[in-house]
Structure formats: structure tokens, C-alpha cells
Design an enzyme around this catalytic site. Structure first.
Site, PDB file in Angstrom:
ATOM      1  NE  ARG A  56      15.400   9.124 -17.716  1.00 55.96           N
ATOM      2  CZ  ARG A  56      15.007   9.874 -16.904  1.00 55.96           C
ATOM      3  NH1 ARG A  56      15.774  10.333 -15.994  1.00 55.96           N
ATOM      4  NH2 ARG A  56      13.873   9.840 -16.650  1.00 55.96           N
TER       5      ARG A  56
ATOM      6  CG  HIS B 213      15.538  14.275  -9.822  1.00 56.06           C
ATOM      7  ND1 HIS B 213      16.343  13.154 -10.005  1.00 56.06           N
ATOM      8  CD2 HIS B 213      14.312  13.661 -10.113  1.00 56.06           C
ATOM      9  CE1 HIS B 213      15.947  12.217 -10.803  1.00 56.06           C
ATOM     10  NE2 HIS B 213      14.468  12.612 -10.842  1.00 56.06           N
TER      11      HIS B 213
ATOM     12  CD  GLU C 268      10.163  15.034  -6.494  1.00 55.51           C
ATOM     13  OE1 GLU C 268       9.711  13.893  -6.330  1.00 55.51           O
ATOM     14  OE2 GLU C 268      10.639  15.259  -7.402  1.00 55.51           O
TER      15      GLU C 268
ATOM     16  CG  ASN D 229       4.313  15.480 -11.475  1.00 57.62           C
ATOM     17  OD1 ASN D 229       4.821  15.857 -12.733  1.00 57.62           O
ATOM     18  ND2 ASN D 229       5.162  14.627 -11.216  1.00 57.62           N
TER      19      ASN D 229
ATOM     20  NE  ARG E 113       8.648  17.101 -11.424  1.00 60.28           N
ATOM     21  CZ  ARG E 113       9.065  16.093 -12.246  1.00 60.28           C
ATOM     22  NH1 ARG E 113       7.932  15.236 -12.779  1.00 60.28           N
ATOM     23  NH2 ARG E 113      10.254  15.624 -12.570  1.00 60.28           N
TER      24      ARG E 113
END
Ligand code: ADP
Length: 402
Positions: A240, A179, A386, A8, A90
Site C-alpha cells: 500500500r 490495528h 491480538e 480472525n 476480530r
């Protein structure tokens, strides 16, 4: 037995996890962080579980990959690079091009490059990392695993914005979500562990961490997700703002004499739990402030919970019925307080009954029910993985076997 690496890469970091496959055991993991700085950090876990950590200059991703390979050999985690049969990357934005993972070739690379404007902080870094591995370990195959791919099954009614159709088409403006690898993993695991006998289960997955998104899943396919063109949309998050009236942007520009870049930065990095509480983006800090009756921390937590509860209602309508709610990621897996806030906000409408004791216990990587038998919709916690999903796709797309 063979090994597969999950990678990642961000603009200044490279996280990695090495799996033994097909038994899916984690052999090692680590990170090169602050790449480009003289005080960069490199750490990796030894086979005995202890950690090697170095602070040193790492000038670019290529040097980070070199360090990683050297550490794998020096620490005798592998005896030769040939033990690693594949690397999975990823990729944050796959746009309209990718509805599943792909072997990394020239075409894959060109499309990821074309998508850089949609993910400026990420897609470019992913390509730099891919090239670093290709350069240092050319014999190992690479697979691109897209965070958006799982959401490509949405219908136009779910993914389009109500702006002029030709503008959407011309610039590929639509909801892509994020995601996806996590939501897909959670849907699979939920079906295996909690709904083995339900034919086409309807599930809502809540990936709530520093970035948060919800996904409505029917029969293992995404029908709706809360993030949008970018990960700024949807529920309120750590920093956010989530969904917001677009008019807020020009209004602040005029009133506060800020530039659009400054406002956009504020929406991404200074809003959410951090912006409302004025304290922190981390739920642990918010929780301790709540315990001291800090009114802004309480407000931030309530707003966070309400924005998620509102999406639960929306997805309940979208799915018609729900067989399972799945809580996951940093907050979903660890914060019983925030789970309770969310469930309290949605319980009346959805008939949710929280098992308070189970909720307190289900933290730090545990999976299990947090609802009582009376709950109209069962609720569980499932830790997401993940990296494992990425490793599985490497095996699938490179057709690896013993
Ligand atoms: P990401 O992968 O997006 O960086 P995570 O899914 O790891 O984020 O979530 C990180 C967030 O999870 C933290 O900012 C914090 O709000 C929350 N979190 C992590 N651990 C705990 C904990 N033990 N208790 C409460 N909240 C936690």
C-alpha cells in the site's frame, strides 16, 4: 479452567487460536484457507505440537467451522464443545458505533452489516463466520472485538479530514484507524513490563508488518493513529502506498487511461515496498536485494523508513514528550535492518541511540530494549498478541470465570 477461541475471518480464510483461560495458555491454533476452492487448506496443531494438514474442498465458512469442530474432537484437543465458553471475533471496521468490544447480538450484527461499505473485504466475511459458529455451536457466546475501537478516543482535530464538515458528517468520513487491538495490547504490555512506575506514560507504538500503522498513546488512550478511513492511509507499507496527494488518482486516470478501480487496486496491492522496489512486498527479499546493492531496493527501504520517521516526529509533537517507542509486528519484531533504517532517519531530531548488538539479537519473538542508556527515548521490541487481547475481551464481556 475453561477454553476461549479467538477467530480472525477473512473473505476466504478463517484463522483460529484456542486458549485455556484464565491462565492464557495457547492450546492450539490453525487456519482454513482458500475457502470456496476445491484445493482449500485446513491445518491445526495437535496437543503434542505436530500439525494436521489437509488439502480438500471447503465450500464455505460453515463447512470450515464444521471441520474445525470435528478436528478439535478427533484430535482430542477438547472432549466436548461445552469446554469452549466463548468465541471472540476480530472485526476490522466498527465505525462510529463501537468504542469497545460487544457481545454479538442482533444490534451488533446490524451495525457491522451497515459498515460493510467501509470494509467490503472484511465485515461481510466476519458476519458469515459468526453465523457459521452460531449455527454449529449455538450454545457458545460470541463477542465482537473491533480493530477500530481503541482509536475512538481521538479528538476531532485528530480524526477529521479538512473536507466540508457536512460531507464528513453525512457520510461518516473520518479517520478510524486500524490495528487497534494490537496497539492497545502493546500499550498495556509496555506499561506493565517497561514503565510500571510512570504515571501517565506517553508511548508511540509501531505496528509494522505487511500492513503498518503507528499510534500515539497517552495514559493508555489513543490520541492519534496513522491509518485513516481505511487501512490505505498513513505510512508506506508492503503493497500500500500510504499517504498520498489525492490528485494523484484523477491524474493517473487521465494520463494512463485507467479506471478509478484500477488505480485504487494499484494503490492497495501494487504500491509500497513492492511498487517502489519492483521486487517484493516482503522485507526479507528487500534486505537480500539491498545486500546486492540493488538501488531500487535501497530506495524503497529509505522511503519506508522516512515515512515512519516523519510520523514519529509528528507524534512526538502531538504527545509533547515520549516515554517509550515500541516496535512490533512482522517487520518490527524481526527486521533489525529495517528498525535501523527507521531509527537512523529519526535519531538526530529525537536523540535516539540504537544499541546495535541488542538490535541484532531482538528478533523472532524476543522482547527487550534496543536502545542504549544514552537514548533520549528508550526503544523496545514487544511481540504483539491480538488473539490474546480478543480472548481477554471474551472473558470480560461474557463475564466468564472458573
Ligand atoms: P500481517 O499480520 O499484516 O499479515 P505481519 O505482521 O506478520 O503481517 O508481517 C509480515 C511481514 O513481516 C512480511 O511481509 C515481512 O516483510 C516481515 N517479516 C516477517 N518475518 C521477517 C523476518 N524474519 N525478517 C524480516 N522481515 C520479516
Amino acid at each position: 479452567m475453561y477454553k476461549v477461541m479467538s477467530v480472525n475471518a477473512g473473505s476466504s480464510s478463517l484463522k483460529f487460536k484456542l486458549f485455556s483461560m484464565p491462565d492464557e495458555k495457547v492450546i492450539t491454533s490453525g487456519i482454513a484457507d482458500k475457502i470456496g476452492h476445491n484445493d482449500a487448506i485446513f491445518n491445526i496443531k495437535r496437543l503434542d505440537g505436530t500439525k494436521v494438514e489437509k488439502i480438500l474442498p471447503i465450500k464455505d465458512h460453515s463447512q470450515a467451522v464444521e471441520l474445525l469442530i470435528q478436528a478439535l474432537l478427533d484430535e482430542k484437543i477438547i472432549s466436548s464443545l461445552s469446554e469452549i465458553k466463548g468465541i471472540g471475533h476480530r472485526i476490522v471496521q466498527g465505525g462510529k458505533y463501537f468504542s469497545h468490544s460487544e457481545i454479538f447480538n442482533e444490534d451488533t450484527e446490524n451495525k457491522i452489516r451497515q459498515l460493510i461499505p467501509l470494509a467490503p473485504l472484511h465485515n461481510g466475511a466476519h458476519l458469515i463466520a459468526f453465523h457459521a459458529f452460531k449455527d454449529k455451536a449455538p450454545e457458545i457466546g460470541n463477542v465482537a472485538v473491533f480493530d477500530t475501537a481503541f482509536h475512538q478516543t481521538m479528538e476531532p482535530e485528530d480524526y477529521l479530514y479538512a473536507i466540508p464538515y457536512d460531507v464528513s458528517e453525512k457520510y461518516d468520513i473520518r479517520r478510524y484507524g486500524a490495528h487497534g487491538t494490537s496497539h492497545q495490547y502493546l500499550a498495556q504490555k509496555a506499561k506493565e513490563d517497561y514503565l510500571p512506575n510512570v504515571k501517565s506514560p506517553s508511548i508511540i507504538t509501531l505496528h509494522i508488518g505487511s500492513g503498518s500503522s503507528l499510534c500515539a498513546i497517552k495514559d493508555s488512550k489513543c490520541v492519534a493513529t496513522s491509518m485513516g478511513l481505511t487501512p490505505l492511509a498513513g505510512v508506506m507499507m508492503g503493497t500500500r502506498c500510504g499517504d498520498i496527494d489525492p490528485s494523484v488518482m484523477p491524474f493517473i486516470i487521465n494520463q494512463a487511461k485507467m479506471t478509478s478501480d484500477e488505480v485504487y487496486h494499484m494503490f492497495n496491492f501494487e504500491s509500497g515496498l513492492k511498487g517502489v522496489s519492483g521486487l517484493s512486498n516482503d522485507t526479507r527479499d528487500i534486505e537480500s536485494a539491498i545486500n546486492k546493492n540493488n538501488p531500487r531496493a535501497i530506495l524503497a527501504a529509505k522511503m519506508f523508513a522516512r515515512s515512519i520517521a516523519n510520523y514519529l516526529g509528528q507524534y512526538f509533537v502531538r504527545l509533547g514528550h515520549v516515554d517509550l517507542l515500541v516496535f512490533s509486528a512482522g517487520i518490527g519484531e524481526n527486521s533489525s535492518t529495517f528498525r535501523k533504517y527507521i531509527i537512523d532517519d529519526a535519531k538526530e531530531a529525537l536523540g535516539l541511540v540504537l544499541d546495535e548488538k541488542a538490535n541484532e539479537e531482538m528478533i523472532h519473538g524476543k522482547s527487550g530494549y534496543i536502545s542504549t542508556k544514552d537514548s533520549k527515548i528508550p526503544m523496545v521490541v514487544i511481540p504483539t498478541d491480538e488473539e490474546l487481547m480478543i480472548a481477554r475481551d471474551v472473558v470480560k464481556y461474557l463475564n466468564l470465570h472458573d
